[in-house]
Design an enzyme around this catalytic site. Structure first.
Site, PDB file in Angstrom:
ATOM      1  N   ARG A  77       0.936  -1.211  -5.137  1.00  0.00           N
ATOM      2  CA  ARG A  77      -0.423  -0.665  -5.251  1.00  0.00           C
ATOM      3  C   ARG A  77      -0.807  -0.457  -6.714  1.00  0.00           C
ATOM      4  NH1 ARG A  77      -2.271   1.012  -0.154  1.00  0.00           N
ATOM      5  NH2 ARG A  77      -0.688   1.760   1.287  1.00  0.00           N
ATOM      6  N   ASP A 111      -1.268  -2.995  -0.887  1.00  0.00           N
ATOM      7  CA  ASP A 111       0.181  -2.918  -0.819  1.00  0.00           C
ATOM      8  C   ASP A 111       0.810  -3.999   0.052  1.00  0.00           C
ATOM      9  OD1 ASP A 111      -0.854  -1.603   1.641  1.00  0.00           O
ATOM     10  OD2 ASP A 111       1.281  -1.316   2.034  1.00  0.00           O
ATOM     11  N   PHE A 135      -2.203 -13.363   1.358  1.00  0.00           N
ATOM     12  CA  PHE A 135      -1.877 -11.943   1.356  1.00  0.00           C
ATOM     13  C   PHE A 135      -1.782 -11.462  -0.083  1.00  0.00           C
ATOM     14  CE2 PHE A 135       0.536  -8.057   1.797  1.00  0.00           C
ATOM     15  CZ  PHE A 135      -0.134  -7.476   2.853  1.00  0.00           C
ATOM     16  N   VAL A 136      -2.619 -10.516  -0.435  1.00  0.00           N
ATOM     17  CA  VAL A 136      -2.694 -10.081  -1.827  1.00  0.00           C
ATOM     18  C   VAL A 136      -2.265  -8.624  -2.003  1.00  0.00           C
ATOM     19  CG1 VAL A 136      -4.455 -11.750  -2.540  1.00  0.00           C
ATOM     20  CG2 VAL A 136      -5.162  -9.571  -1.531  1.00  0.00           C
ATOM     21  N   GLU A 141     -13.993   0.251  -0.342  1.00  0.00           N
ATOM     22  CA  GLU A 141     -12.793  -0.284   0.293  1.00  0.00           C
ATOM     23  C   GLU A 141     -12.082  -1.261  -0.634  1.00  0.00           C
ATOM     24  OE1 GLU A 141     -10.439  -0.497   2.244  1.00  0.00           O
ATOM     25  OE2 GLU A 141     -10.950  -0.229   4.354  1.00  0.00           O
ATOM     26  N   ASP A 142     -10.808  -1.472  -0.361  1.00  0.00           N
ATOM     27  CA  ASP A 142     -10.057  -2.458  -1.132  1.00  0.00           C
ATOM     28  C   ASP A 142     -10.369  -3.884  -0.700  1.00  0.00           C
ATOM     29  OD1 ASP A 142      -8.857  -2.055   1.348  1.00  0.00           O
ATOM     30  OD2 ASP A 142      -6.839  -1.749   0.564  1.00  0.00           O
ATOM     31  N   ASP A 189     -11.141  -7.858   5.684  1.00  0.00           N
ATOM     32  CA  ASP A 189     -10.345  -8.962   6.209  1.00  0.00           C
ATOM     33  C   ASP A 189     -10.998  -9.427   7.518  1.00  0.00           C
ATOM     34  OD1 ASP A 189      -8.041 -10.636   6.274  1.00  0.00           O
ATOM     35  OD2 ASP A 189      -6.954  -9.197   7.487  1.00  0.00           O
TER      36      ASP A 189
END
Ligand code: IMP
Ligand code: MG
Length: 175
Positions: free
Chosen positions: A164, A158, A151-152, A98-99, A102
């Site tokens: 991205r 994205d 928020f990155v 996963e990216d 959160d």
């Protein structure tokens, strides 16, 4: 789109170095086995490709796309499969890639669902983790970086589908 700019949080070199380290750790942990990487689209793609290149045991890849019901900013935790895996997980040593983790809602739901498909083992690897934001407990086995509650974007992440392709991780700062 609100007026904003992107500030570097983690440079391309920092990210590359860390991915190399994770690749080596996975190669050690799975010595003598084969790793089945499950990439979560779209955010996980850049990390998955770079990671896969650095794993020295045999690797197979599959992709799935999920979306959470509810507003974009607050995931409900109920996950809809938009594109399912092509292959069965039965008997495989699976790592979900996963990216970012959160709130943890998406991943906890997804991992429970994949566990039901009978993998031999199931682990989670995420490039980024925002521990301050966690609502649902998720066991993360491999983490690239723990980051603050910002928020990155970049490396697959994205802002309204943009950024991205940035080769680094940036913070979106509103002007
Ligand atoms: P959660 O862990 O269920 O809250 O949802 C995580 C998902 O929200 C990730 O897979 C991303 O798609 C998205 N997300 C969370 N934080 C960020 C961020 O800082 N930038 C871009 N997307 C994010
Ligand atoms: Mg994602």
């Amino acid at each position: 789109m609100e007026k904003h700019h992107v500030e570097v949080l983690l440079t391309e070199e920092q990210v590359d170095t860390r991915i190399q380290e994770i690749g080596e750790a996975i190669s050690r942990d799975y010595a003598g086995k084969e790793v089945h990487l499950v990439c979560v689209l779209k955010g996980g793609t850049f990390f998955t490709c770079e990671l896969a290149k650095r794993i020295s045991v045999p690797v197979t890849l599959d992709f799935m796309s999920v979306s959470s019901y509810g507003s974009d900013t607050k995931s409900s935790g109920v996950v809809k499969i938009v594109k399912d895996l092509d292959e069965s997980l039965t008997g495989k040593d699976v790592i979900v890639v996963e990216d970012i983790v959160d709130s943890g809602r998406t991943l906890s739901y997804l991992l429970a669902m994949l566990q039901d498909r009978g993998p031999k083992s199931l682990r989670l690897c995420t490039l980024l983790d925002k521990p301050d934001r966690r609502v649902v407990d998720v066991n993360v086995n491999y983490t690239g970086f723990q980051i603050p509650d910002e928020f990155v974007v970049g490396y697959g992440l994205d802002y309204d589908q943009r950024y991205r392709n940035l080769p680094y991780i940036g913070i979106v700062a509103f002007d």
